[in-house]
Design an enzyme around this catalytic site. Structure first.
Site, short mmCIF file in Angstrom:
data_model
loop_
_atom_site.label_atom_id
_atom_site.label_comp_id
_atom_site.label_asym_id
_atom_site.label_seq_id
_atom_site.Cartn_x
_atom_site.Cartn_y
_atom_site.Cartn_z
N SER A 105 -36.89 -10.32 19.64
CA SER A 105 -36.94 -9.02 18.99
C SER A 105 -36.36 -7.94 19.92
CB SER A 105 -38.38 -8.70 18.57
OG SER A 105 -38.44 -7.52 17.79
N ASP B 130 -34.72 -12.58 8.11
CA ASP B 130 -35.28 -11.68 9.12
C ASP B 130 -34.74 -10.25 8.95
OD1 ASP B 130 -36.21 -10.40 11.34
OD2 ASP B 130 -35.37 -11.81 12.79
#
Length: 641
Positions: free
Chosen positions: A419, A471
């Site tokens: 991330s 995502d």
């Protein structure tokens, strides 16, 4: 859409948002009215108790008041059901009904006070059943009043008054250019201050320094720019996301063209390279996940983590590792040890410092791969969120950053992160590339808006990005957000169903599944150019604009060129998708497939319940382990043959 205008200001609610809350209140009021009517009818001749005279008047007036409120609510719900999101014409009488409904709040408040006084009067000697009934009535009255006040506070728009300066184009034409510019500046400045105040309140629990104040202002300007040119209310966005999700599901169910299938058929050389990188990614994802410390360890081991950490982590810190920052009770470091399986002596440096623009990380020796691994933590705190939202671009010069850089003999340097940590790891890898030519970086689920096209191409030689499914973060960039806003406005403005039908059908679809609903639109038979109107995408509504703001600037119209540069994911991209799944009572077996992908495949945000879960580190690690084991077993089978 547009936002409701009452009391001379815009509110963050639409005229078609009263169907569901109004229907719920109407149901409560009907049950309440029937209960009071039964109580009054049964006890009609039994009001001769002390305080009974006031009780008789109280119940009678309450019945009349509830009947009036029920009538107004019925009309309010009926009117709110009319028209469509972009056609509020049939609902033009709704503000008047709202004024009547709010006017009835005054006698309701007075009667709630009277009821509370009657119940609390010790001289009242009426039957317990009657007293309990009035007590329930008083409680219900105060609950509804409190929720009404909370609802008003929630839908209050601090900028509603400022936006009404832009009622019509004629007003702007009558202003001198200097006056118009000053007015625009004042509105933009006020909007920035409002967003900055909201962010400060949200982050009130963290210590705020100069870096935080700079970030607050930057993020406030970002939000102001993004939301300044649309007249969407939250329910419009929810309806748009629902419609987009069903539209995307319908497109995915369509058979693909043969050319598209052939384009994705990898060569054997590429397949071998993919197998190697998947095995490496599965190995290094463990380090990226470990950087999250005890929250990740407890999340993945909810029943045993606390016992193991209490037993192993409360001792003294090791003295042979360079640890900086706060790690109370050694929980973070203990969790890192548990997740990675490394020893104390394998860690070179660990930093738990966490401020805006400063992210925790650790440096460790990986003897299995003969590498020094730098693992950067992803988003886990308010400070990390502020770092995520700081979307300003910065030039990056590719020059030698470290003079006389060194690394362990025969050990290569590998930088990993998930991330926010994946994005940080990629930038760090770019900065260290000249000093360490053999450097490798694995960025798991990095943010999409990260690198320019030329820089992204440069990183294909040493960075591998791993993306799972749909995502959201991997597709999160300002151009993609602008594109999503355009798509929401277009599909919402041109759907000819009422909003409550869209939301109800959407909730059913999200929870129970089924076939996507084929919502008809008023664009049938029209070309794509009709979708690029500034806001409402309806010719009939272009004449009668929203009575609140549509755009603060001419260049902020939805058909204007993008205001933000296009940024891309770093390096070569491995895209992992769910091929099939079989669900059991307490578990589910998911089969994944992986392929090399292009950065253009992530140029649009996909709406799905999995767009958040596909980003989670445990899901990424599970997918990589599944693929690594599957491909490893296939290689073993081929070797035996």
């Amino acid at each position: 859409m547009p936002g409701l205008v009452v009391f001379g200001r815009r509110w963050a609610i639409g005229s078609d948002d009263f169907v569901l809350p109004g229907a719920f209140e109407l149901f409560v009021r009907l049950v309440w009215w029937v209960g009071i009517l039964v109580l009054y009818t049964v006890r009609k001749g039994q009001f001769n108790c002390p305080g009974g005279g006031l009780l008789h008047s109280y119940l009678l007036i309450l019945l009349v008041l509830l009947a009036a409120i029920i009538c107004v609510l019925s009309a309010l719900v009926y009117i709110s059901m009319q028209g469509t999101i972009s056609n509020p014409g049939p609902r033009k009488s709704l503000p008047k009904l709202l004024y009547v409904r709010l006017l009835l709040c005054l006698p309701e408040f007075i009667w709630a006070v009277v009821g509370a006084v009657w119940v609390s009067d010790s001289s009242v000697r009426c039957e317990k059943t009657v007293v309990n009934g009035i007590t329930g009535t008083v409680i219900a009255s105060w609950v509804i009043i409190i929720f009404t006040v909370i609802g008003v506070v929630i839908v209050f728009d601090p900028l509603g008054g400022k936006k009404t300066f832009y009622l019509t184009d004629s007003v702007n034409r009558n202003l001198e250019s200097s006056q118009s510019g000053q007015l625009l500046y004042n509105v933009k400045n006020t909007a920035t201050r409002v967003w900055e105040t909201r962010i400060r309140l949200l982050c009130c629990c963290i210590v705020q320094d100069d870096d935080h104040r700079v970030a607050f202002t930057s993020i406030a300007e970002l939000f102001r720019n993004f939301f300044s040119d649309t007249d969407l209310v939250p329910s419009d966005i929810a309806a748009g996301l629902t419609l987009l999700h069903q539209e995307q599901d319908k497109m995915e169910s369509c058979p693909k063209e043969p050319e598209e299938v052939l384009c994705h058929s990898p060569s054997s050389l590429v397949t071998d390279d993919l197998d190697i990188e998947l095995e490496n990614a599965a190995h290094y994802m463990l380090f990226a996940a470990a950087a999250y410390g005890w929250p990740y360890y407890i999340y993945t081991n909810p029943f045993t983590a606390l016992c193991k950490l209490n037993g192993d982590c409360c001792g003294n810190r090791p003295t042979d590792s360079d640890i900086t920052g706060s790690d109370r009770h050694n929980f973070h470091f203990g969790s890192i040890l548990k997740i990675t399986g490394l020893q104390y002596r394998d860690f070179i440096h660990i930093s738990f410092h966490n401020k805006i623009y400063e992210i925790p990380f650790f440096v460790a020796l990986d003897h299995k791969k003969e590498a020094i691994v730098v693992a950067v933590r992803g988003t886990l705190s308010f400070e990390d969120i502020l770092t995520d939202l700081s979307a300003d671009c910065e030039d990056l010069t590719l020059e030698d950053v470290i003079e006389n850089g060194f690394v362990h003999k025969e050990y290569k340097l590998v930088i990993v992160g998930h991330s926010l940590g994946g994005g940080t790891a990629s930038i760090l890898a770019i900065m260290l590339r000249n000093s360490f030519p053999a450097l490798r970086c694995y960025a798991f689920s990095p943010p999409g808006g990260l690198l320019s096209k030329s820089l992204a191409d440069y990183t294909k030689h040493f960075i591998v990005s791993v993306i799972v499914g749909k995502d959201l973060v991997a597709r999160l960039s300002m151009p993609n957000m602008e594109d999503l806003k355009r798509r929401i406005v277009r599909i919402v403005a041109n759907c000819n169903r009422p909003k409550y039908q869209i939301l109800l059908r959407g909730c059913w679809y999200e929870v129970f599944g089924g076939d996507p609903d084929n919502f008809p639109t008023e664009l049938d038979g029209r070309n794509e150019d009709a979708l690029t109107q500034p806001l409402l995408a309806e010719e009939s509504l272009m004449v009668r604009r929203s009575p609140s703001y549509n755009a603060l600037e001419e260049e902020s119209r939805l058909d204007s060129p993008p205001r933000y540069p296009h940024l891309y994911l770093p390096g070569k991209i491995i895209h992992i998708v769910e091929e099939s799944s079989s669900r059991r009572l307490c578990s589910s077996d998911i089969k994944y497939t992986a392929r090399w992908s292009d950065e253009t495949a992530f140029s649009s945000i996909l709406i799905s319940p999995k767009m958040v879960t596909d980003h989670m580190p445990d899901v990424v690690l599970k997918a990589l382990n599944s693929l690594s084991q599957e491909r490893g077993s296939c290689v073993s089978c081929q070797a035996q043959e």
